[in-house]
Write an enzyme that holds these catalytic residues in place. Sequence first.
Site, mmCIF file in Angstrom:
data_model
loop_
_atom_site.group_PDB
_atom_site.id
_atom_site.type_symbol
_atom_site.label_atom_id
_atom_site.label_comp_id
_atom_site.label_asym_id
_atom_site.label_seq_id
_atom_site.Cartn_x
_atom_site.Cartn_y
_atom_site.Cartn_z
ATOM 1 N N HIS A 17 0.844 -1.214 0.000
ATOM 2 C CA HIS A 17 0.000 0.000 0.000
ATOM 3 C C HIS A 17 0.874 1.258 0.000
ATOM 4 O O HIS A 17 0.589 2.221 -0.722
ATOM 5 C CB HIS A 17 -0.890 0.046 1.255
ATOM 6 C CG HIS A 17 -1.896 -1.056 1.357
ATOM 7 N ND1 HIS A 17 -1.999 -1.859 2.476
ATOM 8 C CD2 HIS A 17 -2.866 -1.476 0.504
ATOM 9 C CE1 HIS A 17 -2.984 -2.719 2.307
ATOM 10 N NE2 HIS A 17 -3.532 -2.520 1.114
ATOM 11 N N LYS A 41 -16.256 -7.784 4.963
ATOM 12 C CA LYS A 41 -15.169 -8.558 5.579
ATOM 13 C C LYS A 41 -15.149 -8.266 7.083
ATOM 14 O O LYS A 41 -15.460 -7.158 7.502
ATOM 15 C CB LYS A 41 -13.813 -8.124 5.011
ATOM 16 C CG LYS A 41 -13.662 -8.307 3.515
ATOM 17 C CD LYS A 41 -12.307 -7.771 3.057
ATOM 18 C CE LYS A 41 -12.174 -7.769 1.550
ATOM 19 N NZ LYS A 41 -10.988 -7.030 1.081
ATOM 20 N N ARG A 90 -1.383 -5.827 -8.305
ATOM 21 C CA ARG A 90 -0.205 -6.646 -8.038
ATOM 22 C C ARG A 90 -0.045 -7.639 -9.189
ATOM 23 O O ARG A 90 0.711 -7.430 -10.106
ATOM 24 C CB ARG A 90 -0.360 -7.374 -6.700
ATOM 25 C CG ARG A 90 -0.303 -6.448 -5.500
ATOM 26 C CD ARG A 90 -0.802 -7.107 -4.257
ATOM 27 N NE ARG A 90 -2.178 -7.551 -4.433
ATOM 28 C CZ ARG A 90 -2.967 -7.968 -3.459
ATOM 29 N NH1 ARG A 90 -2.506 -8.047 -2.242
ATOM 30 N NH2 ARG A 90 -4.206 -8.331 -3.697
HETATM 31 O O1 PNS Z 1 -8.944 -3.196 0.209
HETATM 32 P P1 PNS Z 1 -10.206 -3.740 -0.435
HETATM 33 O O2 PNS Z 1 -11.038 -4.474 0.586
HETATM 34 O O3 PNS Z 1 -9.892 -4.590 -1.633
HETATM 35 O O4 PNS Z 1 -11.026 -2.451 -0.931
HETATM 36 C C1 PNS Z 1 -12.306 -2.607 -1.540
HETATM 37 C C2 PNS Z 1 -13.068 -1.277 -1.633
HETATM 38 C C3 PNS Z 1 -13.117 -0.601 -0.285
HETATM 39 C C4 PNS Z 1 -12.346 -0.360 -2.604
HETATM 40 C C5 PNS Z 1 -14.489 -1.575 -2.178
HETATM 41 O O5 PNS Z 1 -15.021 -2.667 -1.499
HETATM 42 C C6 PNS Z 1 -15.445 -0.389 -2.026
HETATM 43 O O6 PNS Z 1 -15.246 0.650 -2.590
HETATM 44 N N1 PNS Z 1 -16.512 -0.568 -1.208
HETATM 45 C C7 PNS Z 1 -17.457 0.471 -0.883
HETATM 46 C C8 PNS Z 1 -18.851 0.115 -1.380
HETATM 47 C C9 PNS Z 1 -18.982 0.454 -2.848
HETATM 48 O O7 PNS Z 1 -18.778 1.572 -3.268
HETATM 49 N N2 PNS Z 1 -19.341 -0.566 -3.669
HETATM 50 C C10 PNS Z 1 -19.441 -0.383 -5.098
HETATM 51 C C11 PNS Z 1 -18.110 -0.680 -5.786
HETATM 52 S S1 PNS Z 1 -17.704 -2.421 -5.629
#
Ligand code: PNS
Length: 159
Positions: A17, A41, A90
């Site tokens: 990150h 999660k 990645r």
């Molecule tokens: O680190 P991660 O868990 O891979 O990040 C995932 C994240 C936070 C980017 C994604 O789950 C997200 O944006 N969630 C918020 C809900 C949302 O906007 N959902 C629509 C897009 S999938």
Amino acid sequence: MKVAIYPGSFDPITYGHLDIIHRGLKVFDKIIVAVLVNSSKTPLFSIEERKKMIREATKDIQQVEVDSFNGLLIDYVHRRKANVILRGLRAISDFEYELKIASTNRILSEEVETLFLMTNHKHSFISSANVKEMAQYGADVRELVPEHVARALQKKFSE
Ligand code: PNS
């Protein structure tokens, strides 16, 4: 000022990150690291713990702000008056997951772009999940995460 939102779970932040944050600052004037609150999660660290670890890891970088958000990412991006979402890639295995997120966000808003940066190959196989798994069984994770994060993991798993 060019601002990007770097969203994620950051449970916990890793050198992967941090690599994306450093690379992102070659393109953007400011990066807002945004920790998702209402994830499906089950996190190991609370939102406050995660934000604190990110703040500590980025304390020498003035152009980084650490925040958290609830609900849809796209709404948060609009609220912060940004129009770019930054994500790290990645390996090819990330692509399908990232495509789903980026495509959903594009359906929700045509104005917001998702920009992917490739992590240094040294970090290609680091994920928060495998760092947690290693730490859980007592492995030394200091090559993968900053010292204070390694200590926090050790403490969590000894509680
Ligand atoms: O680190 P991660 O868990 O891979 O990040 C995932 C994240 C936070 C980017 C994604 O789950 C997200 O944006 N969630 C918020 C809900 C949302 O906007 N959902 C629509 C897009 S999938």
